[in-house]
Design a protein around this motif. Structure first.
Motif, PDB file in Angstrom:
ATOM      1  N   THR A 191       0.837  -1.202   0.000  1.00 59.68           N
ATOM      2  CA  THR A 191       0.000   0.000   0.000  1.00 59.68           C
ATOM      3  C   THR A 191       0.872   1.252   0.000  1.00 59.68           C
ATOM      4  OG1 THR A 191      -1.781  -1.168   1.131  1.00 59.68           O
ATOM      5  CG2 THR A 191      -1.819   1.233   1.249  1.00 59.68           C
ATOM      6  N   GLU A 192       1.912   1.261   0.822  1.00 60.60           N
ATOM      7  CA  GLU A 192       2.822   2.408   0.847  1.00 60.60           C
ATOM      8  C   GLU A 192       3.532   2.583  -0.494  1.00 60.60           C
ATOM      9  OE1 GLU A 192       5.435   1.916   4.195  1.00 60.60           O
ATOM     10  OE2 GLU A 192       3.786   2.010   5.634  1.00 60.60           O
ATOM     11  N   ALA A 193       3.914   1.479  -1.121  1.00 62.63           N
ATOM     12  CA  ALA A 193       4.570   1.555  -2.431  1.00 62.63           C
ATOM     13  C   ALA A 193       3.622   2.143  -3.476  1.00 62.63           C
ATOM     14  CB  ALA A 193       5.043   0.167  -2.861  1.00 62.63           C
ATOM     15  N   ALA A 194       2.359   1.731  -3.448  1.00 64.83           N
ATOM     16  CA  ALA A 194       1.378   2.275  -4.396  1.00 64.83           C
ATOM     17  C   ALA A 194       1.178   3.769  -4.178  1.00 64.83           C
ATOM     18  CB  ALA A 194       0.046   1.525  -4.255  1.00 64.83           C
ATOM     19  N   GLU A 195       1.114   4.183  -2.913  1.00 64.95           N
ATOM     20  CA  GLU A 195       0.962   5.611  -2.612  1.00 64.95           C
ATOM     21  C   GLU A 195       2.177   6.405  -3.087  1.00 64.95           C
ATOM     22  OE1 GLU A 195       0.250   5.541   1.593  1.00 64.95           O
ATOM     23  OE2 GLU A 195      -1.830   4.839   1.353  1.00 64.95           O
ATOM     24  N   THR A 196       3.362   5.839  -2.918  1.00 62.88           N
ATOM     25  CA  THR A 196       4.585   6.506  -3.382  1.00 62.88           C
ATOM     26  C   THR A 196       4.579   6.636  -4.900  1.00 62.88           C
ATOM     27  OG1 THR A 196       5.825   5.681  -1.487  1.00 62.88           O
ATOM     28  CG2 THR A 196       7.112   6.372  -3.408  1.00 62.88           C
ATOM     29  N   LEU A 197       4.170   5.592  -5.588  1.00 58.03           N
ATOM     30  CA  LEU A 197       4.100   5.656  -7.050  1.00 58.03           C
ATOM     31  C   LEU A 197       3.091   6.714  -7.513  1.00 58.03           C
ATOM     32  CD1 LEU A 197       4.327   1.857  -7.890  1.00 58.03           C
ATOM     33  CD2 LEU A 197       5.999   3.614  -8.527  1.00 58.03           C
ATOM     34  N   GLU A 198       1.954   6.801  -6.828  1.00 57.69           N
ATOM     35  CA  GLU A 198       0.960   7.836  -7.170  1.00 57.69           C
ATOM     36  C   GLU A 198       1.546   9.237  -6.965  1.00 57.69           C
ATOM     37  OE1 GLU A 198      -2.060   8.008  -8.464  1.00 57.69           O
ATOM     38  OE2 GLU A 198      -2.347   5.847  -8.687  1.00 57.69           O
ATOM     39  N   ARG A 199       2.258   9.422  -5.863  1.00 54.58           N
ATOM     40  CA  ARG A 199       2.894  10.721  -5.587  1.00 54.58           C
ATOM     41  C   ARG A 199       3.913  11.059  -6.675  1.00 54.58           C
ATOM     42  NH1 ARG A 199       7.449  11.617  -3.510  1.00 54.58           N
ATOM     43  NH2 ARG A 199       7.684   9.636  -2.434  1.00 54.58           N
ATOM     44  N   ILE A 200       4.727  10.068  -7.076  1.00 58.14           N
ATOM     45  CA  ILE A 200       5.715  10.286  -8.135  1.00 58.14           C
ATOM     46  C   ILE A 200       5.016  10.662  -9.438  1.00 58.14           C
ATOM     47  CG2 ILE A 200       7.409   9.104  -9.613  1.00 58.14           C
ATOM     48  CD1 ILE A 200       8.244   7.534  -7.059  1.00 58.14           C
TER      49      ILE A 200
ATOM     50  N   ARG B 149      -5.132  -8.169  -2.907  1.00 59.07           N
ATOM     51  CA  ARG B 149      -5.134  -9.626  -2.955  1.00 59.07           C
ATOM     52  C   ARG B 149      -4.550 -10.218  -1.679  1.00 59.07           C
ATOM     53  NH1 ARG B 149      -2.548 -11.432  -8.286  1.00 59.07           N
ATOM     54  NH2 ARG B 149      -2.794  -9.247  -8.637  1.00 59.07           N
ATOM     55  N   THR B 150      -3.549  -9.572  -1.126  1.00 58.78           N
ATOM     56  CA  THR B 150      -2.950 -10.019   0.135  1.00 58.78           C
ATOM     57  C   THR B 150      -3.997 -10.012   1.235  1.00 58.78           C
ATOM     58  OG1 THR B 150      -0.775  -9.201  -0.488  1.00 58.78           O
ATOM     59  CG2 THR B 150      -1.167  -9.530   1.854  1.00 58.78           C
ATOM     60  N   THR B 151      -4.822  -8.975   1.276  1.00 56.91           N
ATOM     61  CA  THR B 151      -5.857  -8.859   2.291  1.00 56.91           C
ATOM     62  C   THR B 151      -6.927  -9.927   2.096  1.00 56.91           C
ATOM     63  OG1 THR B 151      -5.498  -6.491   2.363  1.00 56.91           O
ATOM     64  CG2 THR B 151      -7.518  -7.293   3.337  1.00 56.91           C
ATOM     65  N   SER B 152      -7.325 -10.173   0.853  1.00 55.79           N
ATOM     66  CA  SER B 152      -8.435 -11.100   0.602  1.00 55.79           C
ATOM     67  C   SER B 152      -8.040 -12.557   0.786  1.00 55.79           C
ATOM     68  CB  SER B 152      -8.990 -10.890  -0.812  1.00 55.79           C
ATOM     69  OG  SER B 152      -8.019 -11.248  -1.776  1.00 55.79           O
ATOM     70  N   THR B 153      -6.730 -12.897   0.750  1.00 54.94           N
ATOM     71  CA  THR B 153      -6.332 -14.286   0.906  1.00 54.94           C
ATOM     72  C   THR B 153      -6.044 -14.666   2.350  1.00 54.94           C
ATOM     73  OG1 THR B 153      -4.011 -13.738   0.463  1.00 54.94           O
ATOM     74  CG2 THR B 153      -5.353 -14.469  -1.414  1.00 54.94           C
TER      75      THR B 153
ATOM     76  N   ALA C 178       1.565   1.183 -12.792  1.00 56.65           N
ATOM     77  CA  ALA C 178       2.342   0.417 -11.809  1.00 56.65           C
ATOM     78  C   ALA C 178       1.717   0.554 -10.422  1.00 56.65           C
ATOM     79  CB  ALA C 178       3.794   0.898 -11.796  1.00 56.65           C
ATOM     80  N   ALA C 179       1.263   1.757 -10.076  1.00 56.04           N
ATOM     81  CA  ALA C 179       0.621   1.976  -8.778  1.00 56.04           C
ATOM     82  C   ALA C 179      -0.651   1.142  -8.662  1.00 56.04           C
ATOM     83  CB  ALA C 179       0.308   3.459  -8.581  1.00 56.04           C
ATOM     84  N   ARG C 180      -1.440   1.077  -9.746  1.00 61.80           N
ATOM     85  CA  ARG C 180      -2.670   0.256  -9.719  1.00 61.80           C
ATOM     86  C   ARG C 180      -2.333  -1.226  -9.539  1.00 61.80           C
ATOM     87  NH1 ARG C 180      -4.431   4.180 -13.384  1.00 61.80           N
ATOM     88  NH2 ARG C 180      -3.625   3.057 -15.183  1.00 61.80           N
ATOM     89  N   THR C 181      -1.282  -1.675 -10.206  1.00 59.56           N
ATOM     90  CA  THR C 181      -0.878  -3.079 -10.090  1.00 59.56           C
ATOM     91  C   THR C 181      -0.448  -3.406  -8.665  1.00 59.56           C
ATOM     92  OG1 THR C 181      -0.182  -3.128 -12.406  1.00 59.56           O
ATOM     93  CG2 THR C 181       0.732  -4.831 -10.962  1.00 59.56           C
ATOM     94  N   VAL C 182       0.364  -2.533  -8.087  1.00 63.17           N
ATOM     95  CA  VAL C 182       0.837  -2.763  -6.715  1.00 63.17           C
ATOM     96  C   VAL C 182      -0.332  -2.697  -5.730  1.00 63.17           C
ATOM     97  CG1 VAL C 182       2.297  -1.830  -4.865  1.00 63.17           C
ATOM     98  CG2 VAL C 182       3.185  -1.983  -7.197  1.00 63.17           C
TER      99      VAL C 182
END
Length: 140
Positions: free
Chosen positions: A87-96, A135-139, A125-129
Motif C-alpha cells: 500500500t505504501e509503495a502504491a501511494e509513493t508511485l501515485e505521488r511520483i 489480494r494479500t488482504t483477501s487471501t 504500476a501503482a494500480r498493479t501494486v
C-alpha cells in the motif's frame, strides 16, 4: 521439478506416502521382492505397510497438527506487513506520478496539454501494486 507439498493435515496423503516409503525400503532389503499396495504382510505379525503407516501417523500427527497451526499463524502475521508495504509503495508511485505530471506541465506550460498523461505508466504500476495489496488482504 519439485514435488508438490503435502499439507501437514492431509492424513490420507501422508499415510499413502508413508506406505510407499515402507514398500520402497522393503524392496531394497529383499532382492526380487514385488510388493503391491496393502497386499504383502510385513514381518511375522501379518501387518501391511498401511498398518505401519497408521502406527507412525498416530505418533506424528499431533506434532504435525501443531506445526500446521504455527505455520498458519506465521502466514497471517506476514500478510499484514506485506499489505502495508505494498500500500505504501502504491501511494509513493501515485505521488511520483503527480509530481512528474506537475513538473512536465510546469516545464512546457499549463496550456501545452503535455503534463496530463505523462506519467500513465507510473500510475499503471501503482494500480498493479495496489491490486497486489488488495489480494494479500483477501487471501488471509
Amino acid at each position: 521439478m519439485t514435488e508438490p507439498v503435502t499439507p501437514l493435515t492431509d492424513q490420507q496423503q501422508l499415510r499413502d506416502r508413508l506406505a510407499d516409503a515402507i514398500r520402497t525400503d522393503l524392496r531394497k532389503g529383499i532382492p526380487g521382492l514385488v510388493l503391491y499396495p496393502g497386499a504383502q504382510p510385513i514381518g511375522r505379525m501379518g501387518r501391511t505397510e498401511y498398518d505401519v503407516a497408521d502406527a507412525v501417523l498416530a505418533v506424528v500427527q499431533p506434532k504435525l497438527d501443531r506445526l500446521q497451526a504455527e505455520l498458519d499463524r506465521a502466514r497471517a502475521e506476514l500478510a499484514e506487513p506485506r499489505e502495508q508495504v505494498l500500500t505504501e509503495a502504491a501511494e509513493t508511485l501515485e505521488r511520483i506520478a503527480n509530481e512528474t505530471e506537475a513538473k512536465v506541465a510546469e516545464y512546457y506550460g499549463p496550456t501545452s496539454g503535455i503534463g496530463p498523461g505523462s506519467a500513465d505508466m507510473v500510475r499503471e504500476a501503482a494500480r498493479t501494486v495496489r491490486g497486489l495489496a488488495d489480494r494479500t488482504t483477501s487471501t488471509t
